[in-house]
Design a protein around this motif. Sequence first.
Motif, PDB file in Angstrom:
ATOM      1  N   LEU A   1       0.846  -1.187   0.000  1.00  0.00           N
ATOM      2  CA  LEU A   1       0.000   0.000   0.000  1.00  0.00           C
ATOM      3  C   LEU A   1       0.887   1.245   0.000  1.00  0.00           C
ATOM      4  O   LEU A   1       2.008   1.224   0.517  1.00  0.00           O
ATOM      5  CB  LEU A   1      -0.908   0.011   1.234  1.00  0.00           C
ATOM      6  N   ASN A   2       0.359   2.321  -0.575  1.00  0.00           N
ATOM      7  CA  ASN A   2       1.143   3.553  -0.657  1.00  0.00           C
ATOM      8  C   ASN A   2       1.063   4.325   0.671  1.00  0.00           C
ATOM      9  O   ASN A   2       0.597   5.459   0.736  1.00  0.00           O
ATOM     10  CB  ASN A   2       0.642   4.419  -1.821  1.00  0.00           C
ATOM     11  N   THR A   3       1.513   3.672   1.730  1.00  0.00           N
ATOM     12  CA  THR A   3       1.562   4.265   3.070  1.00  0.00           C
ATOM     13  C   THR A   3       2.849   3.793   3.729  1.00  0.00           C
ATOM     14  O   THR A   3       3.482   2.834   3.269  1.00  0.00           O
ATOM     15  CB  THR A   3       0.368   3.815   3.927  1.00  0.00           C
ATOM     16  N   PHE A   4       3.240   4.469   4.806  1.00  0.00           N
ATOM     17  CA  PHE A   4       4.407   4.000   5.556  1.00  0.00           C
ATOM     18  C   PHE A   4       4.260   4.384   7.022  1.00  0.00           C
ATOM     19  O   PHE A   4       3.777   5.467   7.350  1.00  0.00           O
ATOM     20  CB  PHE A   4       5.710   4.578   5.007  1.00  0.00           C
ATOM     21  N   TYR A   5       4.718   3.475   7.892  1.00  0.00           N
ATOM     22  CA  TYR A   5       4.680   3.680   9.329  1.00  0.00           C
ATOM     23  C   TYR A   5       5.812   2.830   9.919  1.00  0.00           C
ATOM     24  O   TYR A   5       6.202   1.808   9.330  1.00  0.00           O
ATOM     25  CB  TYR A   5       3.314   3.230   9.872  1.00  0.00           C
ATOM     26  N   ILE A   6       6.377   3.285  11.031  1.00  0.00           N
ATOM     27  CA  ILE A   6       7.390   2.460  11.704  1.00  0.00           C
ATOM     28  C   ILE A   6       6.634   1.332  12.412  1.00  0.00           C
ATOM     29  O   ILE A   6       6.213   1.459  13.566  1.00  0.00           O
ATOM     30  CB  ILE A   6       8.218   3.284  12.714  1.00  0.00           C
ATOM     31  N   TYR A   7       6.432   0.241  11.692  1.00  0.00           N
ATOM     32  CA  TYR A   7       5.599  -0.856  12.186  1.00  0.00           C
ATOM     33  C   TYR A   7       6.262  -1.573  13.366  1.00  0.00           C
ATOM     34  O   TYR A   7       7.498  -1.607  13.492  1.00  0.00           O
ATOM     35  CB  TYR A   7       5.336  -1.860  11.056  1.00  0.00           C
ATOM     36  N   ASP A   8       5.420  -2.200  14.216  1.00  0.00           N
ATOM     37  CA  ASP A   8       5.924  -2.960  15.368  1.00  0.00           C
ATOM     38  C   ASP A   8       6.839  -4.096  14.925  1.00  0.00           C
ATOM     39  O   ASP A   8       7.768  -4.469  15.653  1.00  0.00           O
ATOM     40  CB  ASP A   8       4.754  -3.531  16.180  1.00  0.00           C
ATOM     41  N   VAL A   9       6.582  -4.611  13.734  1.00  0.00           N
ATOM     42  CA  VAL A   9       7.348  -5.760  13.269  1.00  0.00           C
ATOM     43  C   VAL A   9       8.814  -5.399  13.042  1.00  0.00           C
ATOM     44  O   VAL A   9       9.680  -6.273  12.987  1.00  0.00           O
ATOM     45  CB  VAL A   9       6.714  -6.331  11.968  1.00  0.00           C
ATOM     46  N   PHE A  10       9.129  -4.106  12.919  1.00  0.00           N
ATOM     47  CA  PHE A  10      10.509  -3.681  12.715  1.00  0.00           C
ATOM     48  C   PHE A  10      11.386  -3.940  13.940  1.00  0.00           C
ATOM     49  O   PHE A  10      12.596  -4.062  13.829  1.00  0.00           O
ATOM     50  CB  PHE A  10      10.573  -2.178  12.375  1.00  0.00           C
ATOM     51  N   SER A  11      10.745  -4.000  15.165  1.00  0.00           N
ATOM     52  CA  SER A  11      11.537  -4.150  16.388  1.00  0.00           C
ATOM     53  C   SER A  11      10.670  -4.727  17.510  1.00  0.00           C
ATOM     54  O   SER A  11       9.600  -4.201  17.809  1.00  0.00           O
ATOM     55  CB  SER A  11      12.085  -2.779  16.806  1.00  0.00           C
ATOM     56  N   GLU A  12      11.159  -5.817  18.158  1.00  0.00           N
ATOM     57  CA  GLU A  12      10.441  -6.407  19.283  1.00  0.00           C
ATOM     58  C   GLU A  12      10.363  -5.412  20.447  1.00  0.00           C
ATOM     59  O   GLU A  12       9.337  -5.301  21.116  1.00  0.00           O
ATOM     60  CB  GLU A  12      11.138  -7.692  19.737  1.00  0.00           C
ATOM     61  N   LYS A  13      11.461  -4.702  20.659  1.00  0.00           N
ATOM     62  CA  LYS A  13      11.481  -3.713  21.745  1.00  0.00           C
ATOM     63  C   LYS A  13      10.460  -2.614  21.475  1.00  0.00           C
ATOM     64  O   LYS A  13       9.759  -2.165  22.391  1.00  0.00           O
ATOM     65  CB  LYS A  13      12.881  -3.112  21.886  1.00  0.00           C
ATOM     66  N   LEU A  14      10.382  -2.182  20.230  1.00  0.00           N
ATOM     67  CA  LEU A  14       9.432  -1.132  19.858  1.00  0.00           C
ATOM     68  C   LEU A  14       8.007  -1.598  20.111  1.00  0.00           C
ATOM     69  O   LEU A  14       7.177  -0.843  20.646  1.00  0.00           O
ATOM     70  CB  LEU A  14       9.623  -0.753  18.387  1.00  0.00           C
ATOM     71  N   ALA A  15       7.721  -2.838  19.756  1.00  0.00           N
ATOM     72  CA  ALA A  15       6.384  -3.387  19.983  1.00  0.00           C
ATOM     73  C   ALA A  15       6.055  -3.422  21.478  1.00  0.00           C
ATOM     74  O   ALA A  15       4.938  -3.081  21.897  1.00  0.00           O
ATOM     75  CB  ALA A  15       6.292  -4.789  19.390  1.00  0.00           C
ATOM     76  N   ARG A  16       7.067  -3.809  22.292  1.00  0.00           N
ATOM     77  CA  ARG A  16       6.846  -3.867  23.756  1.00  0.00           C
ATOM     78  C   ARG A  16       6.614  -2.478  24.336  1.00  0.00           C
ATOM     79  O   ARG A  16       5.713  -2.269  25.166  1.00  0.00           O
ATOM     80  CB  ARG A  16       8.050  -4.533  24.432  1.00  0.00           C
ATOM     81  N   LEU A  17       7.401  -1.515  23.906  1.00  0.00           N
ATOM     82  CA  LEU A  17       7.269  -0.144  24.405  1.00  0.00           C
ATOM     83  C   LEU A  17       5.918   0.457  24.034  1.00  0.00           C
ATOM     84  O   LEU A  17       5.284   1.137  24.849  1.00  0.00           O
ATOM     85  CB  LEU A  17       8.398   0.725  23.849  1.00  0.00           C
ATOM     86  N   ARG A  18       5.481   0.221  22.833  1.00  0.00           N
ATOM     87  CA  ARG A  18       4.187   0.761  22.394  1.00  0.00           C
ATOM     88  C   ARG A  18       3.044   0.122  23.185  1.00  0.00           C
ATOM     89  O   ARG A  18       2.054   0.795  23.515  1.00  0.00           O
ATOM     90  CB  ARG A  18       4.006   0.538  20.897  1.00  0.00           C
ATOM     91  N   LYS A  19       3.195  -1.165  23.464  1.00  0.00           N
ATOM     92  CA  LYS A  19       2.172  -1.858  24.258  1.00  0.00           C
ATOM     93  C   LYS A  19       2.123  -1.277  25.668  1.00  0.00           C
ATOM     94  O   LYS A  19       1.040  -1.010  26.221  1.00  0.00           O
ATOM     95  CB  LYS A  19       2.478  -3.350  24.314  1.00  0.00           C
ATOM     96  N   GLU A  20       3.313  -1.030  26.239  1.00  0.00           N
ATOM     97  CA  GLU A  20       3.385  -0.464  27.589  1.00  0.00           C
ATOM     98  C   GLU A  20       2.795   0.942  27.605  1.00  0.00           C
ATOM     99  O   GLU A  20       2.064   1.322  28.532  1.00  0.00           O
ATOM    100  CB  GLU A  20       4.841  -0.429  28.044  1.00  0.00           C
ATOM    101  N   LYS A  21       3.084   1.724  26.582  1.00  0.00           N
ATOM    102  CA  LYS A  21       2.560   3.092  26.504  1.00  0.00           C
ATOM    103  C   LYS A  21       1.037   3.081  26.424  1.00  0.00           C
ATOM    104  O   LYS A  21       0.350   3.882  27.068  1.00  0.00           O
ATOM    105  CB  LYS A  21       3.151   3.799  25.283  1.00  0.00           C
ATOM    106  N   LYS A  22       0.515   2.152  25.641  1.00  0.00           N
ATOM    107  CA  LYS A  22      -0.927   2.040  25.502  1.00  0.00           C
ATOM    108  C   LYS A  22      -1.587   1.683  26.832  1.00  0.00           C
ATOM    109  O   LYS A  22      -2.658   2.207  27.190  1.00  0.00           O
ATOM    110  CB  LYS A  22      -1.268   1.012  24.432  1.00  0.00           C
ATOM    111  N   GLU A  23      -0.952   0.778  27.584  1.00  0.00           N
ATOM    112  CA  GLU A  23      -1.489   0.375  28.888  1.00  0.00           C
ATOM    113  C   GLU A  23      -1.491   1.563  29.854  1.00  0.00           C
ATOM    114  O   GLU A  23      -2.449   1.744  30.630  1.00  0.00           O
ATOM    115  CB  GLU A  23      -0.654  -0.773  29.469  1.00  0.00           C
ATOM    116  N   LEU A  24      -0.425   2.376  29.829  1.00  0.00           N
ATOM    117  CA  LEU A  24      -0.361   3.561  30.693  1.00  0.00           C
ATOM    118  C   LEU A  24      -1.434   4.576  30.312  1.00  0.00           C
ATOM    119  O   LEU A  24      -2.075   5.180  31.192  1.00  0.00           O
ATOM    120  CB  LEU A  24       1.026   4.206  30.592  1.00  0.00           C
TER     121      LEU A  24
END
Length: 544
Positions: free
Chosen positions: A146-169
Motif C-alpha cells: 500500500l502507498n503508506t508507511f509507518y514504523i511498524y511494530d514488526v521492525f523491532s520487538e522492543k518497539l512493539a513492547r514499548l508501544r504496548k506499555e505506553k498504551k497500557e499507561l
Amino acid sequence: MAVAGRLANIKTRKETGLEYVVSALEIITPFGKKLIKEQKPFFPGQEGDLREEFARTERMMEIASQYKQEVNVLRECLMLIKDNTFTIERSGKSILSTVEIFELKTLLLLMGKIRSVAVECNAPEDFVPADTEELLDILDPDGERLNTFYIYDVFSEKLARLRKEKKELETAIRREQKLRKKELKEEFGIVLTPKFDITLSKSDDRRIKMIEEISDLRRSDEDYVSVTYSLAPTDEVNELIKKMDIVAAETEDEEEKVRERLSKEIAERGELLLENCRIVGALDVTLAKALFAKANNCVKPEIVSEHIVEFENGRHLQVEEIVKRKGGEYCPISISLRDGVTCITGANMGGKTVSLKLAGMVAVLAQYGFFVPCESARIGLSSFMQILIGDSQSIERGLSSFGSEMEELKEIMDNARDRSLILIDEIASGTNPVEGLALTKSIVDYLKSKEYISLITTHFERVTEDEDVVNMQVKGLADVDFDMLNREIRYANRKERIEIIRKYMDFRLAKVDSNSEIPKDALNIAKMLGIDREIIENAKKYIN
C-alpha cells in the motif's frame, strides 16, 4: 548518449527549430527533464550509437501503437514520480525521516509498476528498471504494497513492547480520569466533557465560584465571554504520566534506530536506485520522442558515412504549425546537399529562409537522436553546425545588422572544421550592392575549397554563375495562372492579398544551371500588391 562536445550554438539550435521540438516533447518525470537538458549530439564516428538510439525510438513507437492501454498506465506512473535522488544520496550520511522513507517506498512501488508494464510490452532492456522487491520487502514487511508507511511494530520487538506499555499507561490514566469525572458529577453535579473539561459563561457567577473552590478543577482557558476548567491530574495520574514520558522517550529512540537501519538498507542499494531513476528518465524521454514522431509524421533517417544532408518532402514543424493555424497548407521541400556550396535564389516571399532553416532542422534533429519531419532522409553526421541569420541581440549591443553578420561570420570561420554544415541567409544584404556582391562571391569562393556543406540564400544573381556552385531556385510563381490570381486578388484587402499570393506560391526547390536567370517574382508580387504600373515598367527597363 554521445560524448560531450558542441555541435551547434544556442542560436543555431533555436533558429533551426531544435529548441522548438524539445519544448514540444511531453516529458513527464524530473529525471527525464534533467536528461533532455543534458542531451548531447552524436558526432562523426558515433553512427552506430545513433542507429541504436533510433532503434530504441522505433521500438517505442511500435509499443505506443500495439500497447495503448499499457502505455497509458505507464504514463500515469511517470506522472506520479518525484525526484528523490537527493534523499537516496543522503541516506548514506543521515538518518532519513519517516516522510522521506515513505516517499522512497512510493518511488519503489512506481518503479515496480513501470518495470512490470515495460516487461509486458517487451520494451528494450535499457528501459526496464531493475528489480527492487528486496528493498520493498524491507520497507513493507507485511507485504501489503500500500502507498503508506509507518514504523511498524514488526521492525523491532522492543518497539512493539514499548508501544504496548505506553498504551497500557494511557488506558490507566484514562481510567483514573473517568473515575474522578464520575465522582465530581455525584458530589457536585458537574458534568465534564469527554475531554474532561467544562466551559461556563462569565455571567454564571454562582457556578464559577463553586468550581473555583474544587481543587480537582483548574482554569485552563478563557475569553471575553466564557471560562474553561479542566480536570487536574491526581497524584496517581501524575505518576502514570511520568512513566509514560519515559516510555515515549524510549519509543522515540527505538524508532530512530529503526529509521537508521532502514536508511542504511536504502544506502546499500543507492547506486541501483539512482540507476533506476536514470532508466526511468531515459524511458520517459524516448517515449516522448516516439509519441512526438508519431504525432508529427516523422521518420527514422538513414545514417550514412558520407557527409550529406538529403531529404524528400521535408517540413519545418514550427512554420507548418503557423501555416496550419492560419488555415493554409504547408508546401514540403526536398533537397540534396553535399560538400561544396549550394545557393538558393528566389523572391523574398519565396521561402528561401525557411528552406535554409529546414535543412538545418533535419540535420540537427538527426544528430540529437530525433526522427525527422520528412518522407525520407539520408544524413551524414557533421562535426559542426552554425546558421548565420539576422541577430537582434547583436543589434541591441550597438552593432549594425552588417556588423552583426560579420561578427557571426568570423565565429563560423574560426570554429568550422571538416564535415561542417554552414547555413548562411542573405549575407551582406545590409550593405551597398557592389560590396555586398563582392563579399558574397568571396565567401562562396572560400567555402568551395573547404570540406563543408555550405547552403547560402542570396538575391545576388551573379553569385550563382560559378560552375562549382549548385544553384537551387524557389519555383515561386513560375507556373502560376496570373489571370486567375489577379481575379482572386483584385477585391481583397491588404492582408488577404498577401495570403492569396502565398497560397499560389510554389515553395519547392529546383536545381538549375549556374547561368540560369533568376526569376523576377519580386516585380510580379509588387505589381499584384498595387505598386504603380510606371514604377514596375521602369524597373523592367533597368533589369534589361
